[in-house]
Write a protein that holds these residues in place. Sequence first.
Motif, PDB file in Angstrom:
ATOM      1  N   ALA A 251       0.834  -1.214   0.000  1.00 34.12           N
ATOM      2  CA  ALA A 251       0.000   0.000   0.000  1.00 34.12           C
ATOM      3  C   ALA A 251       0.866   1.261   0.000  1.00 34.12           C
ATOM      4  CB  ALA A 251      -0.918  -0.015   1.219  1.00 34.12           C
ATOM      5  N   GLY A 252       2.191   1.081  -0.009  1.00 38.38           N
ATOM      6  CA  GLY A 252       3.107   2.223  -0.099  1.00 38.38           C
ATOM      7  C   GLY A 252       3.629   2.735   1.233  1.00 38.38           C
ATOM      8  N   CYS A 253       3.347   2.003   2.334  1.00 46.70           N
ATOM      9  CA  CYS A 253       3.782   2.462   3.665  1.00 46.70           C
ATOM     10  C   CYS A 253       5.248   2.118   3.924  1.00 46.70           C
ATOM     11  CB  CYS A 253       2.965   1.770   4.760  1.00 46.70           C
ATOM     12  SG  CYS A 253       1.204   2.018   4.605  1.00 46.70           S
ATOM     13  N   LYS A 254       5.895   2.966   4.715  1.00 42.66           N
ATOM     14  CA  LYS A 254       7.209   2.619   5.267  1.00 42.66           C
ATOM     15  C   LYS A 254       6.943   1.581   6.357  1.00 42.66           C
ATOM     16  CE  LYS A 254      11.125   4.752   7.657  1.00 42.66           C
ATOM     17  NZ  LYS A 254      11.991   5.924   7.656  1.00 42.66           N
ATOM     18  N   THR A 255       7.708   0.482   6.361  1.00 44.32           N
ATOM     19  CA  THR A 255       7.459  -0.585   7.338  1.00 44.32           C
ATOM     20  C   THR A 255       8.729  -0.942   8.103  1.00 44.32           C
ATOM     21  OG1 THR A 255       7.919  -2.348   5.739  1.00 44.32           O
ATOM     22  CG2 THR A 255       5.616  -1.621   5.924  1.00 44.32           C
ATOM     23  N   MET A 256       8.522  -1.549   9.277  1.00 38.07           N
ATOM     24  CA  MET A 256       9.662  -1.999  10.110  1.00 38.07           C
ATOM     25  C   MET A 256       9.213  -3.224  10.906  1.00 38.07           C
ATOM     26  SD  MET A 256      11.447   0.146  13.223  1.00 38.07           S
ATOM     27  CE  MET A 256      10.456  -0.551  14.534  1.00 38.07           C
ATOM     28  N   ASN A 257      10.041  -4.267  10.935  1.00 40.67           N
ATOM     29  CA  ASN A 257       9.677  -5.458  11.713  1.00 40.67           C
ATOM     30  C   ASN A 257      10.300  -5.390  13.124  1.00 40.67           C
ATOM     31  OD1 ASN A 257      12.337  -6.296  11.606  1.00 40.67           O
ATOM     32  ND2 ASN A 257      12.000  -7.867  10.071  1.00 40.67           N
ATOM     33  N   GLY A 258      10.166  -6.488  13.892  1.00 41.02           N
ATOM     34  CA  GLY A 258      10.587  -6.481  15.295  1.00 41.02           C
ATOM     35  C   GLY A 258      12.049  -6.800  15.556  1.00 41.02           C
ATOM     36  N   GLN A 259      12.822  -6.957  14.460  1.00 42.10           N
ATOM     37  CA  GLN A 259      14.231  -7.332  14.662  1.00 42.10           C
ATOM     38  C   GLN A 259      15.014  -6.237  15.411  1.00 42.10           C
ATOM     39  OE1 GLN A 259      15.657  -8.612  10.880  1.00 42.10           O
ATOM     40  NE2 GLN A 259      16.579 -10.447  11.757  1.00 42.10           N
ATOM     41  N   GLY A 260      14.747  -4.997  15.035  1.00 44.39           N
ATOM     42  CA  GLY A 260      15.439  -3.877  15.684  1.00 44.39           C
ATOM     43  C   GLY A 260      15.091  -3.783  17.157  1.00 44.39           C
ATOM     44  N   MET A 261      13.821  -4.043  17.471  1.00 44.71           N
ATOM     45  CA  MET A 261      13.394  -4.004  18.882  1.00 44.71           C
ATOM     46  C   MET A 261      14.192  -5.016  19.697  1.00 44.71           C
ATOM     47  SD  MET A 261       9.559  -4.742  20.318  1.00 44.71           S
ATOM     48  CE  MET A 261       9.227  -5.162  22.024  1.00 44.71           C
ATOM     49  N   MET A 262      14.360  -6.214  19.113  1.00 43.45           N
ATOM     50  CA  MET A 262      15.084  -7.256  19.822  1.00 43.45           C
ATOM     51  C   MET A 262      16.553  -6.864  20.031  1.00 43.45           C
ATOM     52  SD  MET A 262      14.743 -11.159  19.476  1.00 43.45           S
ATOM     53  CE  MET A 262      15.490 -11.565  17.941  1.00 43.45           C
ATOM     54  N   LEU A 263      17.147  -6.311  18.979  1.00 43.57           N
ATOM     55  CA  LEU A 263      18.556  -5.922  19.077  1.00 43.57           C
ATOM     56  C   LEU A 263      18.745  -4.777  20.084  1.00 43.57           C
ATOM     57  CD1 LEU A 263      21.474  -6.011  18.002  1.00 43.57           C
ATOM     58  CD2 LEU A 263      20.788  -4.299  16.328  1.00 43.57           C
ATOM     59  N   PHE A 264      17.908  -3.752  19.956  1.00 43.71           N
ATOM     60  CA  PHE A 264      18.104  -2.567  20.801  1.00 43.71           C
ATOM     61  C   PHE A 264      17.705  -2.810  22.253  1.00 43.71           C
ATOM     62  CE2 PHE A 264      18.444  -0.513  16.655  1.00 43.71           C
ATOM     63  CZ  PHE A 264      19.557   0.297  16.862  1.00 43.71           C
ATOM     64  N   GLN A 265      16.796  -3.772  22.518  1.00 43.78           N
ATOM     65  CA  GLN A 265      16.512  -4.072  23.935  1.00 43.78           C
ATOM     66  C   GLN A 265      17.733  -4.724  24.574  1.00 43.78           C
ATOM     67  OE1 GLN A 265      16.119  -7.150  25.577  1.00 43.78           O
ATOM     68  NE2 GLN A 265      16.351  -8.398  23.749  1.00 43.78           N
ATOM     69  N   ALA A 266      18.463  -5.523  23.788  1.00 41.11           N
ATOM     70  CA  ALA A 266      19.691  -6.145  24.316  1.00 41.11           C
ATOM     71  C   ALA A 266      20.771  -5.080  24.530  1.00 41.11           C
ATOM     72  CB  ALA A 266      20.182  -7.225  23.352  1.00 41.11           C
ATOM     73  N   ILE A 267      20.917  -4.185  23.562  1.00 37.83           N
ATOM     74  CA  ILE A 267      21.930  -3.119  23.676  1.00 37.83           C
ATOM     75  C   ILE A 267      21.635  -2.248  24.912  1.00 37.83           C
ATOM     76  CG2 ILE A 267      22.768  -0.989  22.575  1.00 37.83           C
ATOM     77  CD1 ILE A 267      22.538  -2.442  19.871  1.00 37.83           C
ATOM     78  N   ALA A 268      20.354  -1.954  25.118  1.00 38.65           N
ATOM     79  CA  ALA A 268      19.975  -1.133  26.280  1.00 38.65           C
ATOM     80  C   ALA A 268      20.241  -1.876  27.583  1.00 38.65           C
ATOM     81  CB  ALA A 268      18.499  -0.745  26.181  1.00 38.65           C
ATOM     82  N   ALA A 269      19.982  -3.180  27.600  1.00 31.71           N
ATOM     83  CA  ALA A 269      20.218  -3.973  28.820  1.00 31.71           C
ATOM     84  C   ALA A 269      21.716  -4.013  29.149  1.00 31.71           C
ATOM     85  CB  ALA A 269      19.675  -5.389  28.629  1.00 31.71           C
ATOM     86  N   ILE A 270      22.526  -4.204  28.115  1.00 29.20           N
ATOM     87  CA  ILE A 270      23.982  -4.243  28.314  1.00 29.20           C
ATOM     88  C   ILE A 270      24.471  -2.889  28.832  1.00 29.20           C
ATOM     89  CG2 ILE A 270      26.199  -4.398  27.059  1.00 29.20           C
ATOM     90  CD1 ILE A 270      24.559  -6.449  25.189  1.00 29.20           C
ATOM     91  N   GLU A 271      23.937  -1.820  28.276  1.00 31.88           N
ATOM     92  CA  GLU A 271      24.343  -0.471  28.703  1.00 31.88           C
ATOM     93  C   GLU A 271      23.961  -0.226  30.169  1.00 31.88           C
ATOM     94  OE1 GLU A 271      22.723   2.682  26.299  1.00 31.88           O
ATOM     95  OE2 GLU A 271      24.287   4.080  26.931  1.00 31.88           O
ATOM     96  N   LEU A 272      22.786  -0.713  30.560  1.00 29.46           N
ATOM     97  CA  LEU A 272      22.365  -0.528  31.956  1.00 29.46           C
ATOM     98  C   LEU A 272      23.285  -1.287  32.905  1.00 29.46           C
ATOM     99  CD1 LEU A 272      18.492  -0.796  31.547  1.00 29.46           C
ATOM    100  CD2 LEU A 272      19.720   1.144  32.561  1.00 29.46           C
ATOM    101  N   ILE A 273      23.666  -2.509  32.532  1.00 26.81           N
ATOM    102  CA  ILE A 273      24.479  -3.336  33.437  1.00 26.81           C
ATOM    103  C   ILE A 273      25.941  -2.887  33.441  1.00 26.81           C
ATOM    104  CG2 ILE A 273      25.328  -5.680  33.903  1.00 26.81           C
ATOM    105  CD1 ILE A 273      22.672  -6.761  32.793  1.00 26.81           C
ATOM    106  N   LEU A 274      26.480  -2.590  32.258  1.00 29.41           N
ATOM    107  CA  LEU A 274      27.922  -2.311  32.161  1.00 29.41           C
ATOM    108  C   LEU A 274      28.262  -0.822  32.045  1.00 29.41           C
ATOM    109  CD1 LEU A 274      29.034  -5.136  29.697  1.00 29.41           C
ATOM    110  CD2 LEU A 274      28.959  -5.171  32.200  1.00 29.41           C
ATOM    111  N   GLY A 275      27.265  -0.002  31.753  1.00 25.00           N
ATOM    112  CA  GLY A 275      27.556   1.427  31.557  1.00 25.00           C
ATOM    113  C   GLY A 275      28.289   1.687  30.251  1.00 25.00           C
ATOM    114  N   LYS A 276      28.230   0.733  29.327  1.00 26.53           N
ATOM    115  CA  LYS A 276      28.898   0.892  28.023  1.00 26.53           C
ATOM    116  C   LYS A 276      27.915   0.537  26.926  1.00 26.53           C
ATOM    117  CE  LYS A 276      33.415  -0.442  29.715  1.00 26.53           C
ATOM    118  NZ  LYS A 276      34.689  -0.980  29.401  1.00 26.53           N
ATOM    119  N   ARG A 277      27.965   1.294  25.819  1.00 27.47           N
ATOM    120  CA  ARG A 277      27.031   1.040  24.722  1.00 27.47           C
ATOM    121  C   ARG A 277      27.757   0.422  23.535  1.00 27.47           C
ATOM    122  NH1 ARG A 277      21.798   2.086  23.798  1.00 27.47           N
ATOM    123  NH2 ARG A 277      21.164   2.315  21.629  1.00 27.47           N
TER     124      ARG A 277
END
Length: 288
Positions: A251-277
Motif C-alpha cells: 500500500a506504499g507504507c514505510k514498514t519496520m519489523n521487530g528485529q530492531g526491537m530485539m537488538l536494541f533491547q539487548a543493547i539497552a540492557a547491556i548499557e544498563l548493566i555495564l555502563g557501556k554502549r
Amino acid sequence: MERHQITGHTELIGLLAYPIRHSQSPATHNAAYEKLGVDIVNLAFEVDAPELEDAIKGLRALKLRGANVSMPNKTIVHQYLDEISPAAKLCGAVNTIVNKDGYLVGHITDGIGYIQSLKDNDIDPAGKKLTIVGSGGAATAVEIQAALDGVAEMSIFARDDKFKQNALDTVKKINENTNCKATFYPLEDLDKLKEEMHSSYLFTNATGVGMKPLEGITYIPDSSFFRPDLIVTDVVYAPHETAMLKMARHAGCKTMNGQGMMLFQAIAAIELILGKRVDSAYMKEKLG
Ligand code: NAD
C-alpha cells in the motif's frame, strides 16, 4: 567456535528463564561483550518461577554484575529486588537486573528497544498519534515506553481474551502517569480501527498475529486500512515480513519489523548493566 579465555577475573551475567535453551540472547550478549572488550561471559540458566528467589539470592551471593530475565520470571522477579525503574513498575515486568554493589535494580528494556529501533529508522513518534494492537507483555512494554517518551495520543486495540484487562490497566496507567492521552478500543470494532489508523502517524502490531502458529494471518481485512504516509511496524521478527507488513508495504507504507526491537533491547540492557554502549551497526552485522 572461538572461546572466551576464562580466567579468575572473568565475570558472569546470567539469563534466568524457563524454557531457555533455544534462546539467541546469550549469543547476542556474548558478541556484545567481545566487541566492548570486557572480560564477562553470559550464560543461560534454566530457572523456573519456584527457583527464582533462590536464583536471585545466588546472584547476590556470587556478586554477578547483573542478569537478564525472561518468562516466566519477568512479571514476578520484582518482589526480590531492591528498586524498580519507573517503566518497569508501570509495565509490571523486569527483563534486566543491575547489581550495584549488592543493591539490585530492575529495569525493562523491551519498550526502550522498540523506540530506539524507530529512531534507528528515522521514525520519531514524539508529539504524534500511535495506534497499536496488543495487550500482552510486548504490547504493554511498547505502550508504556511510547507514552513515557512523548507520544501525544495512543489508541490501544485488543481482542476480548485473557489479556484484555492488561490493556485497560495500561490505558489507566498511561493517563494517570504520563502526558499521553490513551484510549482503549475493542479489536472487534474494525471500523474504529480503520478510523484510528487513518488519523495516526504510526501503527504497530504488538500481538503474536503474523508469527507461528498465526503466520500468514492478519486481523487487517484489506489494504484500505493503510495510506502511504502511515508508518507501519510489527514487533514480530520471524517471519521477517508478516502478512500485515507485506500488505502495508504494497500500500506504499514505510514498514519496520521487530528485529530492531530485539537488538536494541539487548543493547539497552547491556548499557544498563555495564555502563557501556555497543555499536549497533556491528551487532546488526554480527547477528545477520
Ligand atoms: P503475550 O502472550 O504476552 O500476548 C499475546 C498478545 O497477542 C495478546 O495481546 C493477545 O490478545 C494477542 N493475540 C493473540 N492471538 C491473537 C489473535 N488471533 N488476534 C488478535 N490478537 C491476538 O505475548 P508477547 O510476549 O506480548 O508477544 C507477542 C509477540 O511479540 C510475539 O510474536 C513475540 O515474538 C513478539 N515479541 C517481540 C519482541 C521483540 O524484541 N521484537 C519482544 C517480545 C515479544
